[in-house]
Design an enzyme around this catalytic site. Structure first.
Site, PDB file in Angstrom:
ATOM      1  N   ASP A  76       1.395  -1.173   0.260  1.00 28.78           N
ATOM      2  CA  ASP A  76      -0.080   0.005   0.244  1.00 28.78           C
ATOM      3  C   ASP A  76       1.040   1.078  -0.089  1.00 28.78           C
ATOM      4  OD1 ASP A  76      -2.695   1.266   0.125  1.00 28.78           O
ATOM      5  OD2 ASP A  76      -2.530   1.465   2.098  1.00 28.78           O
TER       6      ASP A  76
ATOM      7  N   ASN B  38     -10.403  -2.786  -5.733  1.00 32.93           N
ATOM      8  CA  ASN B  38     -10.211  -1.524  -6.714  1.00 32.93           C
ATOM      9  C   ASN B  38     -11.172  -1.607  -7.249  1.00 32.93           C
ATOM     10  OD1 ASN B  38      -6.988  -3.088  -4.836  1.00 32.93           O
ATOM     11  ND2 ASN B  38      -7.656  -1.107  -4.991  1.00 32.93           N
TER      12      ASN B  38
HETATM   13  C1  IPE Z   1      -5.472  -3.048  -0.959  1.00 32.74           C
HETATM   14  O1  IPE Z   1      -5.060  -1.985  -0.876  1.00 32.74           O
HETATM   15  C2  IPE Z   1      -5.652  -3.460  -1.574  1.00 32.74           C
HETATM   16  C3  IPE Z   1      -4.091  -3.845  -2.021  1.00 32.74           C
HETATM   17  C4  IPE Z   1      -3.091  -3.130  -1.652  1.00 32.74           C
HETATM   18  C5  IPE Z   1      -4.266  -4.429  -3.131  1.00 32.74           C
HETATM   19  P1  IPE Z   1      -6.338  -0.717  -0.084  1.00 32.74           P
HETATM   20  O2  IPE Z   1      -5.368   1.059  -0.719  1.00 32.74           O
HETATM   21  O3  IPE Z   1      -6.921  -0.328  -1.946  1.00 32.74           O
HETATM   22  O4  IPE Z   1      -6.952  -0.403   0.452  1.00 32.74           O
HETATM   23  P2  IPE Z   1      -8.161   0.605   1.257  1.00 32.74           P
HETATM   24  O5  IPE Z   1      -9.407   0.708   0.541  1.00 32.74           O
HETATM   25  O6  IPE Z   1      -6.876   1.885   2.083  1.00 32.74           O
HETATM   26  O7  IPE Z   1      -8.241  -0.579   2.436  1.00 32.74           O
HETATM   27  C1  IPE Z   2      -1.255   0.034  -2.967  1.00 29.15           C
HETATM   28  O1  IPE Z   2      -1.468   1.616  -3.409  1.00 29.15           O
HETATM   29  C2  IPE Z   2      -1.846  -0.712  -4.521  1.00 29.15           C
HETATM   30  C3  IPE Z   2      -3.115  -0.824  -5.149  1.00 29.15           C
HETATM   31  C4  IPE Z   2      -3.946  -0.893  -4.384  1.00 29.15           C
HETATM   32  C5  IPE Z   2      -3.261  -1.079  -6.347  1.00 29.15           C
HETATM   33  P1  IPE Z   2      -2.731   2.455  -2.979  1.00 29.15           P
HETATM   34  O2  IPE Z   2      -3.282   2.770  -5.135  1.00 29.15           O
HETATM   35  O3  IPE Z   2      -3.703   2.231  -2.202  1.00 29.15           O
HETATM   36  O4  IPE Z   2      -2.004   3.950  -2.516  1.00 29.15           O
HETATM   37  P2  IPE Z   2      -2.095   5.143  -2.151  1.00 29.15           P
HETATM   38  O5  IPE Z   2      -3.013   4.265  -0.633  1.00 29.15           O
HETATM   39  O6  IPE Z   2      -3.509   5.775  -2.775  1.00 29.15           O
HETATM   40  O7  IPE Z   2      -1.368   5.981  -1.572  1.00 29.15           O
HETATM   41 MG    MG Z   3      -3.842   2.589  -0.603  1.00 24.19          MG
END
Ligand code: IPE
Ligand code: IPE
Ligand code: MG
Length: 244
Positions: A19, A67
């Site tokens: 994340d 996502n």
């Molecule tokens: C969790 O991260 C999913 C992945 C890392 C693929 P998100 O960034 O989507 O999670 P939330 O929405 O903050 O809980």
């Molecule tokens: C994790 O990074 C990757 C996926 C969920 C695909 P994020 O895209 O959630 O990054 P933040 O949480 O917005 O910084």
């Molecule tokens: Mg995230």
């Protein structure tokens, strides 16, 4: 960092919620996809680090069922990145004796992504080192519902007696079909939640949270997490005295 690791106590299954890509890009005044692109080096470094330690299973949360709710441009860019990255990384997986295994509802991914994934799975199927589970269009609730469906079908066909259904039977089923129990779960970027990741397999996992944003995560960050894991006393309901 690596010298501090006890080789006798390596977690056999590490699962990571990768994340913080979006925030990493934002800090640099760039678009979110720039963060996703820069996440690949972290994936490479971590995979290599786990293989070096002798971890048996590494599960990476790459795209959750939730996502799909992101803006279409981001989802499309992520899918394109997936298509190109998998293809590019196959030789490295081969070289390191790593078996690729997707985890999630793969049939809902774009066809090209499915094709490359299947190719990767086929090409690496004989590898005997670490298994890399790539969680794609995955959610823990989806996985549990799918397993229940599979078991219900076995009951219906008479292959399984409903009275034989138990925790260990379910465990056996989920282990074989998806992933084994997790020993260490890492989440980057400072968020402290599970976000529908491996709900069953995390039941007794040691949880490790770090503020490092995923694109910055490197082998040393992994080794730090493993060292922290090794300092924990895993009691599984027993008392400390019983363990010593
Ligand atoms: C969790 O991260 C999913 C992945 C890392 C693929 P998100 O960034 O989507 O999670 P939330 O929405 O903050 O809980
Ligand atoms: C994790 O990074 C990757 C996926 C969920 C695909 P994020 O895209 O959630 O990054 P933040 O949480 O917005 O910084
Ligand atoms: Mg995230």
């Amino acid at each position: 960092m690596k010298e501090q690791i006890d080789q006798e106590n390596i977690p056999s299954h590490i699962a990571i919620i990768m994340d913080g890509n979006g925030r990493w890009a934002k800090q640099r005044g760039a678009k979110r996809i720039f963060g996703h692109k820069n996440a690949i080096q972290a994936v490479r470094d971590t995979t290599e680090g786990c293989a070096e330690l002798g971890v048996k299973h590494l599960t990476l949360y790459a795209f959750s069922t939730e996502n799909w709710n992101r803006p279409k441009v981001e989802v499309d860019a992520l899918m394109n990145l997936l298509v190109s990255t998998i293809k590019k990384e196959i030789p490295t997986l081969q070289k390191n004796n790593i078996r690729l295994q997707p985890l999630g509802e793969i049939t809902h991914l774009p066809e090209e992504a499915q094709g490359n994934l299947n190719e990767g799975v086929k090409e690496t199927s004989k590898n005997t080192g670490m298994t890399l589970n790539l969680a794609l269009n995955y959610s823990g609730k989806w996985e549990l519902a799918t397993c229940m469906k599979g078991l219900a079908q076995k009951i219906k066909s008479g292959e399984l007696d409903p009275f034989e259904m138990s925790v260990s039977k379910f465990e056996e089923y989920i282990d074989k079909n998806t992933a084994p129990e997790v020993e260490l779960m890492i989440r980057t970027s400072g968020e402290v939640r599970i976000s529908n990741f491996l709900l069953w397999q995390l039941a007794y996992a040691e949880l490790y949270f770090t503020n490092v944003l995923w694109p910055d995560f490197r082998k040393d960050d992994l080794f730090k997490a493993v060292i922290e894991y090794q300092s924990r006393e895993r009691r599984f309901g027993q008392t400390s005295e019983q363990l010593s």
